[in-house]
Design an enzyme around this catalytic site. Structure first.
Site, PDB file in Angstrom:
ATOM      1  CB  CYS A 246      -0.873   0.004   1.471  1.00 46.92           C
ATOM      2  SG  CYS A 246       0.170   0.166   2.501  1.00 46.92           S
TER       3      CYS A 246
ATOM      4  CG  HIS B  77      -3.848   6.846   4.974  1.00 52.62           C
ATOM      5  ND1 HIS B  77      -4.990   5.959   5.568  1.00 52.62           N
ATOM      6  CD2 HIS B  77      -3.109   5.141   4.034  1.00 52.62           C
ATOM      7  CE1 HIS B  77      -5.752   5.511   4.458  1.00 52.62           C
ATOM      8  NE2 HIS B  77      -4.260   4.908   3.958  1.00 52.62           N
TER       9      HIS B  77
END
Length: 665
Positions: free
Chosen positions: A54, A587
């Site tokens: 990720c 994020h």
């Protein structure tokens, strides 16, 4: 006032990096060497199942955890942390680094690139049956909680209005369209609950959700006797099955959960098998027809009757425990509810709530959960009030209020477990509140909401609910104040306060000064401490220090001049490197990787040079919430360990790049 992070870097911090990483860090990382070392320490190819990455982490699914030397992996130069989560070995490498190490790792290991969904599926297969079952229940019930909450609230309101009208406390026209329609709306989610569960379960099991919905419809077909009329009317119709082998009662499954889930699992199993063996030209009509018919017959004749008995046994067992004399059983459950939140198994409690609502008309379980949540919030509030540590206070206060609203993870993980004694005091307070709830037989008309707003589900017994809240909060707060927390003001805190003072914005400033050691808020919203981010990985600081932002607008701008170091494939996260060496991760949301990019638009590419305030991406807050995820975003300095201090100067509401000056010394 804008939110920014003031950083002071020193030679001492640079000297400590070798101790932190276990080796001297080089300016130019040898990605191939890092990949080879990871490959060796995790047990080589024979111990590897799948690999993906990720924005910050290399995610590996391994066959045998005992053959993986995670401590040795953590000591590899460039690795910032290692932990097991969701059946995966997650190796934190940071933005801009992880993708390069991943490319080399695939070459070294010989594995083919996998999507995060494939890795997730492989990881799930490695977990034990209990963990997989709990996770599956969460996947089924979390998406339908808003519907259950809406009906539960409205049911509570309508019951309260009916009570007041019937007892002369209020004069209302109960024949008006608003009152009549509201009464119809109030229980609709519970009347058709099997359909909601079946649709969601089919998605969780990987089947066609619309076929799942059909199974749910079969289980509440109007030709079946309504399950809620059996108690007063008795069984009206019986039917012989399996060529007259035995008879079954033709009763619907209103209010039932476990039989629906099992039936849909069987349907999905049959459907997936048929997709593999039925020729493509016949698949469209053969597979749905056979899947629904076979599952329907099995459900009516075997699955339904059997699992109704099992479900009723579970509900009766829970009720027996809750109803033990003097509230002993509820005291125990109130004490252990918070530890089950820590273990992540609390999603299974929805089955208990729904089952009790169907059987008793109220759920006696929800008040126990509410007592436990309120008590954890009170323990955190005691820490916030007692502490003189500004950082602890700024973390604890919003976490306490979040717990009072029913969201306890920030309080539990960010404060109570960190100091541990407040967690124990919270468990005791929850036990006392649950005991009282049991003694007065406090029940809720719906499920899905606990804490202060839970009173709306207990309007049939509001005084008792308020007393339960007072007991839970009072016991927990007093115990934490007296025995659970001793305030300390370490030297690091004094240095932090000095840093805050040094970084105070100058009065009358109109334009932000974009310095190398200042980060401005990239998102407009409410800034919260890192520890209050509702994600254990972010909150723990393992990915670096920083803040969380509860966004008000779906726009991200560059927090400083720099270069885009990484863009997540699913467009939910961006890495940016500043000219002063700062490596920042932005994020958006928690677990939003599962949205696979839906609702996110990235306006930059990896390698782009950007200026402070430049738009980087947009995102749809409503879509994130509708998908069942928190939009709270993490703004983390992933290389914060390279600085002698990383100080959050301000929490609270902020705007993007608001006119603020940071003095960098």
């Amino acid at each position: 006032m804008g939110s920014w992070i003031s950083l002071q870097r020193s030679m001492a911090a640079d000297n400590n990096i070798s101790a932190l990483y276990g080796a001297e860090r080089e300016e130019g990382m040898d990605y191939r060497k890092v990949a080879e070392q990871i490959y060796e320490k995790v047990g080589k190819k024979e111990n590897l199942i799948s690999a993906a990455h990720c924005a910050t982490r290399l995610r590996l699914v391994i066959a045998d955890n005992d053959k993986c030397d995670s401590k040795a992996v953590e000591e590899i130069a460039g690795v910032k942390g290692v932990f097991f989560a969701s059946g995966q070995l997650q190796i934190i490498l940071g933005t801009g680094t992880v993708n390069k190490v991943y490319d080399e790792f695939l070459k070294v290991s010989g594995l083919s690139a996998a999507t995060k969904a494939e890795v997730k599926q492989a990881a799930a297969a490695q977990q034990n049956v209990f963990k997989r079952a709990i996770k599956t229940l969460g996947d089924i019930f979390v998406p339908i909680i808003p519907a259950i909450v809406a009906s539960g609230f409205l049911m509570g309101i309508m019951e309260a209005l009916n009570f007041m009208v019937n007892n002369g406390f209020l004069s209302l026209n109960t024949d008006s369209s608003i009152f009549v329609f509201a009464s119809l709306f109030s229980n609709v989610a519970y009347v058709f609950l099997p359909i909601l569960i079946a649709y969601s379960a089919a998605k969780a099991f990987g089947g066609n959700p619309y076929l799942g919905a059909v199974i749910g419809m079969l289980m509440i077909h109007p030709n079946l006797q309504n399950a809620w009329t059996v108690a007063t009317e008795g069984v009206q119709v019986r039917q012989s099955v399996w060529f007259g082998l035995y008879e079954i009662d033709l009763i619907g499954y209103q209010g039932h959960v476990i039989p629906v889930i099992i039936a849909v699992w069987v349907m999905c199993f049959i459907e997936k098998k048929l997709h593999k063996i039925v020729p493509e030209m016949f698949d469209l009509f053969v597979t749905p027809l056979v899947s629904v018919f076979v599952t329907g017959y099995l459900t009516y004749s075997m699955i339904g009757p059997l699992f109704v008995v099992i479900e009723n046994g579970i509900i009766d067992g829970i009720q027996w425990l809750i109803a033990l004399p003097l509230g002993i059983g509820s005291f125990i459950m109130g004490a252990f509810y918070a530890p089950t939140v820590v273990a992540g198994i609390h999603h299974m409690y929805t089955i208990i709530d729904v089952g009790q609502l169907a059987k008793y008309g109220v759920t006696y379980w929800l008040p126990l959960a509410s007592a436990a949540n309120l008590a954890q919030g009170a323990a955190t509030l005691a820490v916030a009030v007692k502490t003189k540590n500004a950082r602890t206070k700024s973390m604890a206060l919003p976490s306490a209020f979040s717990a009072f609203m029913g969201i306890t993870e920030p309080a539990i993980f960010g404060v109570n477990l960190r100091y541990f004694k407040p967690f124990i005091c919270g468990c005791i307070g929850g036990a006392c509140g649950a005991l009282f709830a049991s003694v007065v037989q406090l029940g809720a008309s719906g499920t899905g909401v606990t804490g202060l707003f839970g009173v709306l589900l207990c309007l049939n017994m509001p005084v008792q609910y308020i007393l339960m809240m007072a007991i839970s909060i009072g016991v927990s707060f007093v115990l934490t104040w007296m025995f659970g927390y001793k305030d300390e003001e370490p030297q690091a805190q004094k240095e932090s306060e000095n840093a805050i003072a040094a970084g105070e914005p100058a009065a009358g400033a109109s334009e932000p000064v974009h310095m190398e050691k200042v980060i401005y808020a990239p998102i407009q919203g409410n800034v919260i401490p890192r520890e209050s981010i509702p994600d254990e990985t972010f909150a723990s600081g393992v990915l670096g220090d920083g803040v969380g932002i509860e966004p008000e607008t779906g726009e991200v701008v560059a927090p400083f001049d720099g270069e885009i170091s990484s863009v997540a494939e699913t467009r939910h996260a961006i890495g940016i490197t500043g000219s002063g060496g700062m490596e920042l991760l932005i994020h958006i949301g928690v677990d939003t990787v599962k949205m696979k990019g839906d609702g996110f638009t990235v306006l930059v590419s990896e390698g782009d040079k950007v200026k402070a305030g430049q738009r980087l991406m947009t995102f749809d807050i409503s879509k994130i919430k509708a998908a069942g995820y928190s939009p709270t975003s993490a703004v983390l300095l992933t290389n914060s360990d390279e600085y002698s201090s990383c100080t959050v100067v301000k929490t609270g509401r902020t705007k993007q790049m608001e006119k603020t000056i940071a003095v960098d010394k």
